[in-house]
Write an enzyme that holds these catalytic residues in place. Structure first.
Site, PDB file in Angstrom:
ATOM      1  N   ASP A 113      12.962 -24.527 -21.493  1.00 18.52           N
ATOM      2  CA  ASP A 113      13.833 -23.349 -21.434  1.00 18.52           C
ATOM      3  C   ASP A 113      13.368 -22.386 -20.353  1.00 18.52           C
ATOM      4  OD1 ASP A 113      15.316 -24.391 -23.499  1.00 18.52           O
ATOM      5  OD2 ASP A 113      14.629 -22.950 -25.010  1.00 18.52           O
ATOM      6  N   ASP A 156      20.832 -30.738 -10.097  1.00 16.64           N
ATOM      7  CA  ASP A 156      20.390 -31.372 -11.331  1.00 16.64           C
ATOM      8  C   ASP A 156      18.860 -31.402 -11.319  1.00 16.64           C
ATOM      9  OD1 ASP A 156      21.391 -33.308 -13.681  1.00 16.64           O
ATOM     10  OD2 ASP A 156      19.551 -34.122 -12.820  1.00 16.64           O
ATOM     11  N   ASN A 212      10.733 -31.743 -21.112  1.00 16.96           N
ATOM     12  CA  ASN A 212      10.823 -31.295 -22.502  1.00 16.96           C
ATOM     13  C   ASN A 212       9.904 -32.113 -23.400  1.00 16.96           C
ATOM     14  OD1 ASN A 212      12.561 -29.082 -22.516  1.00 16.96           O
ATOM     15  ND2 ASN A 212      14.384 -30.345 -22.633  1.00 16.96           N
ATOM     16  N   ASP A 234      20.798 -29.399 -17.860  1.00 13.41           N
ATOM     17  CA  ASP A 234      19.911 -29.092 -16.731  1.00 13.41           C
ATOM     18  C   ASP A 234      20.675 -29.145 -15.417  1.00 13.41           C
ATOM     19  OD1 ASP A 234      20.338 -31.826 -16.705  1.00 13.41           O
ATOM     20  OD2 ASP A 234      18.298 -32.334 -16.145  1.00 13.41           O
TER      21      ASP A 234
END
Length: 167
Positions: free
Chosen positions: A55, A38, A46, A81
């Site tokens: 991304d 993770d 983000n 993620d």
């Protein structure tokens, strides 16, 4: 074939990963390890650097996972993620340390062009057949210790143990 892949990373998607892991176990293969990875603080990445950078982190992580693991290992992006790597035909469990360190090293180099971002990952590990004989059991055990790693200050990993106390 394309339906089996995650469109952003090119890794397997969750459904295909689960099917391949189940197929491996049904064939009565050698011991294996499930690594649940993770990305730490991904929402913050983000929010701070933008979704295009986020991304890019996911795509580069996927490429690095392909480079670290063998072709016969099963690598997938299973959610926003989160990644799974199912290491097949394990001869020794002591390879886990080197693989986990290689995974953690891929997060040391991300840059948005100006600053190097502090990105880490939390990893939970479970073993087939010791901790389960199907995808769900192995995933549940890896998930449990991955969240233990996140609560313990992130950027670390834990291996599931049957008698581990809940913290």
């Amino acid at each position: 074939k394309a339906a089996a892949l995650d469109p952003l990373t090119g890794l397997l998607n969750r459904r295909e990963c689960e099917a391949r892991v189940e197929r491996y176990m049904q064939q009565g293969h050698n011991p294996a390890a499930m690594l649940l990875i993770d990305v730490d603080n991904f929402k913050q990445i983000n929010d701070t650097y933008g979704h295009l950078f986020g991304d890019r982190v996911l795509r580069e992580t996927a490429g690095s996972l392909r480079a670290i693991f063998r072709h016969e290992d099963i690598a997938a992006r299973i959610g926003g993620d989160e990644f799974v790597v199912f290491m097949t035909n394990l001869q020794r469990n002591n390879v886990i340390d080197s693989k986990v360190n290689a995974i953690r090293n891929i997060f040391d180099h991300y840059t948005n062009g100006e600053t190097i971002c502090s990105i880490g990952c939390s990893i939970g590990v479970s073993f087939y057949p010791d901790h389960g004989r199907n995808f769900s059991f192995l995933f549940e055990k890896a998930d449990e210790v991955m969240y233990h790693a996140k609560r313990r200050c992130k950027n670390r990993y834990y291996i599931y143990k049957e008698d581990a106390p809940e913290t």
